[in-house]
Design a protein around this motif. Structure first.
Motif, PDB file in Angstrom:
ATOM      1  N   GLN A 156      -2.153   3.252  -0.698  1.00  0.00           N
ATOM      2  CA  GLN A 156      -2.810   4.135   0.256  1.00  0.00           C
ATOM      3  C   GLN A 156      -2.003   5.417   0.459  1.00  0.00           C
ATOM      4  O   GLN A 156      -2.563   6.463   0.757  1.00  0.00           O
TER       5      GLN A 156
ATOM      6  N   GLU B 197       3.835   4.704   9.231  1.00  0.00           N
ATOM      7  CA  GLU B 197       2.970   5.075  10.355  1.00  0.00           C
ATOM      8  C   GLU B 197       1.542   5.299   9.885  1.00  0.00           C
ATOM      9  O   GLU B 197       0.587   4.894  10.554  1.00  0.00           O
ATOM     10  N   MET B 198       1.380   5.933   8.723  1.00  0.00           N
ATOM     11  CA  MET B 198       0.046   6.230   8.189  1.00  0.00           C
ATOM     12  C   MET B 198      -0.701   4.968   7.793  1.00  0.00           C
ATOM     13  O   MET B 198      -1.937   4.951   7.752  1.00  0.00           O
ATOM     14  N   THR B 199       0.044   3.898   7.491  1.00  0.00           N
ATOM     15  CA  THR B 199      -0.591   2.630   7.101  1.00  0.00           C
ATOM     16  C   THR B 199      -0.525   1.601   8.227  1.00  0.00           C
ATOM     17  O   THR B 199      -0.694   0.398   7.994  1.00  0.00           O
ATOM     18  N   SER B 200      -0.238   2.105   9.438  1.00  0.00           N
ATOM     19  CA  SER B 200      -0.191   1.241  10.633  1.00  0.00           C
ATOM     20  C   SER B 200       0.869   0.149  10.509  1.00  0.00           C
ATOM     21  O   SER B 200       0.648  -1.015  10.896  1.00  0.00           O
ATOM     22  N   HIS B 201       2.007   0.517   9.951  1.00  0.00           N
ATOM     23  CA  HIS B 201       3.136  -0.404   9.883  1.00  0.00           C
ATOM     24  C   HIS B 201       4.356   0.267  10.524  1.00  0.00           C
ATOM     25  O   HIS B 201       4.395   1.470  10.686  1.00  0.00           O
ATOM     26  N   GLN B 202       5.313  -0.550  10.819  1.00  0.00           N
ATOM     27  CA  GLN B 202       6.562  -0.003  11.324  1.00  0.00           C
ATOM     28  C   GLN B 202       7.702  -0.985  11.044  1.00  0.00           C
ATOM     29  O   GLN B 202       7.473  -2.185  10.858  1.00  0.00           O
TER      30      GLN B 202
ATOM     31  N   SER C 213       7.153   7.946   7.650  1.00  0.00           N
ATOM     32  CA  SER C 213       5.822   8.542   7.851  1.00  0.00           C
ATOM     33  C   SER C 213       4.742   7.710   7.162  1.00  0.00           C
ATOM     34  O   SER C 213       3.649   7.523   7.711  1.00  0.00           O
TER      35      SER C 213
ATOM     36  N   ASN D 200       0.802  -1.230   0.000  1.00  0.00           N
ATOM     37  CA  ASN D 200       0.000   0.000   0.000  1.00  0.00           C
ATOM     38  C   ASN D 200       0.837   1.285   0.000  1.00  0.00           C
ATOM     39  O   ASN D 200       0.297   2.371   0.189  1.00  0.00           O
TER      40      ASN D 200
END
Length: 273
Positions: free
Chosen positions: A190, A262-267, A259, A158
């Motif tokens: 995304q 973080e916006m796609t709930s990953h790290q 960033s 994404n």
């Protein structure tokens, strides 16, 4: 061509060639040929004038093919059309003046018309082939640039990156927009990172195109991050009063990817060995 004129041209070939070589040397620096070595310059001019004399009195497609084949060599060597045209004009002038000096019988309308027709035919073939070759080259280059320009690259689930390199004009901006929207849908992105690290100048027009691209991305349900904001670019944007506040900006691609994750709930997590 009149047999007598043909023989006169061949009889004075050496003189015409020497005079012509002296004349074209005078405007060599005006035509961006300084980078060509003296040997290549002299040899190419000698071959060119030899080709001209071979066409004296000849007609048909064979002559045209001979001129076109030599024109291809000039194009490959990077000789500008302007130089070739000026060279032909000087050749016409030198040929007429040389023949008049050596034979009084050439001082009539028929003589001038014969030489004019001969040189004009060669010029027409040269210009036509030069134009066709450059148009074909430009077309192929444009197609290659379209294939390579502004690709949208998926880097994580994404998350995609579009690296931009070089100057952005209106035509290229349209291509960027098409690739961006098509890629977002295709890769189900995304978040899209537009990397302008390789864009040398960001002016009002370029910023406008980038803003349009980000708005288009937003309308198809994705978010946009502008990365590669160098200090000089940031200063230019501020001085021009360009508002880039509608979407996030980052100085580097690395920070932009962080960033986006973080916006796609990953790290990214470091794994201890």
């Amino acid at each position: 061509m009149n047999q007598q004129i043909r023989e006169l041209i061949h009889d004075h070939k050496s003189t015409i060639t020497d005079e012509w070589m002296k004349e074209v040397e005078k405007f060599r620096e005006d035509d961006y040929l300084q980078s060509i070595s003296d040997t290549v310059y002299q040899n190419t001019n000698s071959e060119f004038v030899d080709m001209l004399f071979k066409t004296v009195g000849q007609e048909g497609e064979g002559v045209a093919d001979s001129i076109r084949n030599y024109t291809d060599r000039l194009i490959q060597l990077g000789w500008p059309l302007n130089y070739i045209i000026r060279g032909m004009q000087e050749f016409r002038k030198v040929a007429v003046e040389t023949l008049i000096r050596h034979d009084d019988q050439t001082r009539d309308i028929e003589f001038y018309q014969e030489v004019e027709d001969w040189v004009d035919e060669i010029v027409n073939i040269l210009v036509g082939h030069y134009s066709g070759s450059w148009e074909n080259t430009v077309f192929l280059q444009k197609m290659a640039l379209k294939e390579l320009s502004a690709p949208l690259i998926p880097v994580f689930d994404n998350i995609s990156v579009m690296p931009l390199i070089g100057t952005i004009d209106t035509e290229r901006a349209k291509q960027i927009m098409e690739n961006l929207l098509t890629g977002v849908i295709e890769h189900r992105s995304q978040v899209v990172l537009i990397d302008i690290t390789g864009v040398p100048v960001v002016d009002t027009m370029v910023a406008h195109h980038i803003i349009q691209a980000s708005e288009a991305v937003r309308l198809v349900g994705a978010k946009c991050i502008l990365v590669g904001i160098r200090p000089e670019i940031a200063q230019t944007i501020v001085n021009l009063g360009i508002d880039l506040g509608k979407f996030p900006t980052k100085s580097t691609l690395k920070k932009g990817i962080e960033s986006a994750l973080e916006m796609t709930s990953h790290q990214i997590v470091e794994i201890e060995e």
